[in-house]
Design a protein around this motif. Structure first.
Motif, mmCIF file in Angstrom:
data_model
loop_
_atom_site.group_PDB
_atom_site.id
_atom_site.type_symbol
_atom_site.label_atom_id
_atom_site.label_comp_id
_atom_site.label_asym_id
_atom_site.label_seq_id
_atom_site.Cartn_x
_atom_site.Cartn_y
_atom_site.Cartn_z
ATOM 1 N N ASN A 120 0.812 -1.212 0.000
ATOM 2 C CA ASN A 120 0.000 0.000 0.000
ATOM 3 C C ASN A 120 0.848 1.267 0.000
ATOM 4 N N SER A 121 2.022 1.196 0.632
ATOM 5 C CA SER A 121 2.856 2.395 0.800
ATOM 6 C C SER A 121 3.680 2.734 -0.439
ATOM 7 N N PHE A 122 3.909 1.742 -1.295
ATOM 8 C CA PHE A 122 4.733 1.969 -2.483
ATOM 9 C C PHE A 122 3.981 1.506 -3.730
ATOM 10 N N PRO A 123 2.887 2.192 -4.080
ATOM 11 C CA PRO A 123 2.023 1.728 -5.177
ATOM 12 C C PRO A 123 2.655 1.843 -6.563
ATOM 13 N N HIS A 152 -2.095 -3.385 -6.888
ATOM 14 C CA HIS A 152 -0.724 -2.911 -7.103
ATOM 15 C C HIS A 152 -0.356 -3.114 -8.568
ATOM 16 N N LYS A 153 0.119 -2.037 -9.198
ATOM 17 C CA LYS A 153 0.347 -2.060 -10.646
ATOM 18 C C LYS A 153 1.591 -2.843 -11.059
ATOM 19 N N HIS A 154 2.581 -2.924 -10.174
ATOM 20 C CA HIS A 154 3.881 -3.489 -10.570
ATOM 21 C C HIS A 154 4.356 -4.486 -9.517
ATOM 22 N N LEU A 155 3.671 -5.618 -9.429
ATOM 23 C CA LEU A 155 3.972 -6.597 -8.386
ATOM 24 C C LEU A 155 4.174 -7.976 -8.992
ATOM 25 N N LYS A 156 5.305 -8.590 -8.639
ATOM 26 C CA LYS A 156 5.565 -9.988 -8.997
ATOM 27 C C LYS A 156 5.594 -10.798 -7.693
ATOM 28 N N ILE A 157 4.822 -11.870 -7.640
ATOM 29 C CA ILE A 157 4.777 -12.711 -6.447
ATOM 30 C C ILE A 157 5.350 -14.086 -6.790
ATOM 31 N N CYS A 158 6.369 -14.498 -6.043
ATOM 32 C CA CYS A 158 6.972 -15.812 -6.228
ATOM 33 C C CYS A 158 6.524 -16.725 -5.095
ATOM 34 N N LEU A 159 6.056 -17.898 -5.424
ATOM 35 C CA LEU A 159 5.628 -18.890 -4.447
ATOM 36 C C LEU A 159 6.560 -20.089 -4.527
ATOM 37 N N ARG A 160 6.769 -20.770 -3.388
ATOM 38 C CA ARG A 160 7.793 -21.813 -3.341
ATOM 39 C C ARG A 160 7.236 -23.237 -3.387
ATOM 40 N N GLU A 161 5.933 -23.379 -3.448
ATOM 41 C CA GLU A 161 5.326 -24.700 -3.620
ATOM 42 C C GLU A 161 3.962 -24.548 -4.292
ATOM 43 N N GLU A 347 14.463 -8.746 -16.372
ATOM 44 C CA GLU A 347 13.483 -8.147 -17.286
ATOM 45 C C GLU A 347 12.579 -7.152 -16.562
ATOM 46 N N PHE A 348 12.131 -7.520 -15.372
ATOM 47 C CA PHE A 348 11.193 -6.688 -14.622
ATOM 48 C C PHE A 348 11.829 -5.370 -14.192
#
Length: 357
Positions: A120-123, A152-161, A347-348
């Motif tokens: 929220n603080s860094f949209p 959030h316009k610029h968010l990449k979420i990595c999940l480990r399973e 790339e991101f």
């Protein structure tokens, strides 16, 4: 003087010096080269060595693929102390990542709230969440997470399973921003050292993630005692404050316990991972969120790692552990996945990735 007053005074004094140290660290931010600085939020200052290992691995990973990049760590404690100042220091064009781990969701709400506050603080910032597990009991909390992440316009979420990956994938709108990568501790490697062929490590949880029955733990203890083995019960969590400067030393003390063991039985994810990266035979039981067995899937072909599902009988694995020789873990085992992760970041963030053989 009243003992309670003394303890209160000491806590205040410790808090004062920790806050002062945090500010001395943070006030260097305006002097940094913005084009070559990455802000890593959430580095732990507590005694969970799994979380500490993730931080060590993340920084080593970033230094390996992006050697010109300076990683500035901002622990959650720093954010709680100096949120307003940090908001002033960090600009919308700065790169941000959030540490990996297993605290997304409503099991550990303080950490969950911290992550949501960062989003929220860094949209406008490009933010990457390093490989995480996520678990919700409350569907309202799940919906709140999804709402904030979707906005959030610029968010990449990595999940480990895969269980966490599918939960986030089905709940978020931009499917291309959801990625599956290994826990960062798989990036690490330690050789077997000072092996005590009689030492059996038991590393079991005692918190709300624990699901293994006490009778199972007792059965395991009695089995190995009947084989004249020495049982050592340990934890991957140590007491006290672990400053960034002393993180490596604290971690090395923990990993040596695994390096020197004959074998390990655990229900802690990083109990399993510490055994794997040190080449130590391990039997791992799952936890409440399923993250242990989920992360095991990355390395299920390794012959010294056992993680039975709920319907499997674990008892035959106890003798198999004793028959397993020490092994050597290779970082190349998951190198393709880490190469892909580095490519995503390159790339991101529009950063040049150093090509490695």
């Amino acid at each position: 003087m009243n003992l309670k007053i003394v303890k209160t005074s000491l806590r205040k004094l410790v808090s004062y010096f920790r806050k002062k140290a945090a500010w001395n660290d943070l006030k260097q931010i305006p002097k940094l080269n913005r084009e070559k600085t990455l802000y890593l939020f959430g580095s732990p200052l507590h005694g969970n060595m799994g979380d500490q290992a993730i931080s060590i691995a993340q920084i080593d990973f970033l230094n390996y693929y992006f050697p010109e990049l300076y990683v500035k760590e901002i622990p959650r404690e720093y954010w709680l102390y100096f949120r307003t100042k940090i908001l002033q220091f960090i600009k919308p064009t700065d790169f941000i990542c959030i540490t990996g781990g297993g605290f997304l969701g409503d099991l550990w709400m303080d950490e969950e709230e911290f992550v949501l506050d960062i989003l929220n603080s860094f949209p406008e910032n490009k933010i990457v969440i390093f490989p995480q597990s996520i678990f919700f009991k409350d569907q309202k909390e799940k919906a709140r997470f999804e709402n904030i992440a979707n906005h959030h316009k610029h968010l990449k979420i990595c999940l480990r399973e895969k269980k966490s990956y599918h939960m986030v994938y089905t709940g978020l709108d931009r499917k291309e921003d959801i990625h599956l990568f290994p826990d960062m501790v798989f990036w690490m490697k330690y050789e077997k050292n000072d092996i005590d062929t009689k030492k059996i490590l038991l590393c079991f949880r005692n918190d709300k993630e624990k699901i293994i029955d006490t009778d199972i733990a007792e059965y395991i203890k009695n089995y190995y005692k009947s084989k004249n083995m020495n049982i050592k019960e340990i934890s991957t969590v140590i007491s006290g404050f672990v400053p960034l400067a002393k993180r490596n030393k604290s971690f090395l003390c923990t990993i040596h316990q695994f390096q020197s063991a004959r074998c390990v039985i655990t229900d802690r994810l990083h109990g399993m991972l510490f055994a794997i990266i040190s080449g130590t035979p391990v039997l791992a039981f799952d936890n409440v969120s399923g993250k242990v067995r989920g992360c095991y899937k990355w390395v299920e072909q390794l012959p010294y790692v056992f993680c039975p599902d709920a319907d499997d009988d674990f008892k035959d694995k106890l003798s198999l552990l004793l028959d397993c020789p020490p092994s050597t873990y290779s970082k190349n085992y998951l190198k393709n996945e880490f190469d892909s992760m580095a490519g995503l970041l390159s790339e991101f963030w529009n950063l040049k990735k150093k090509e490695r053989d």
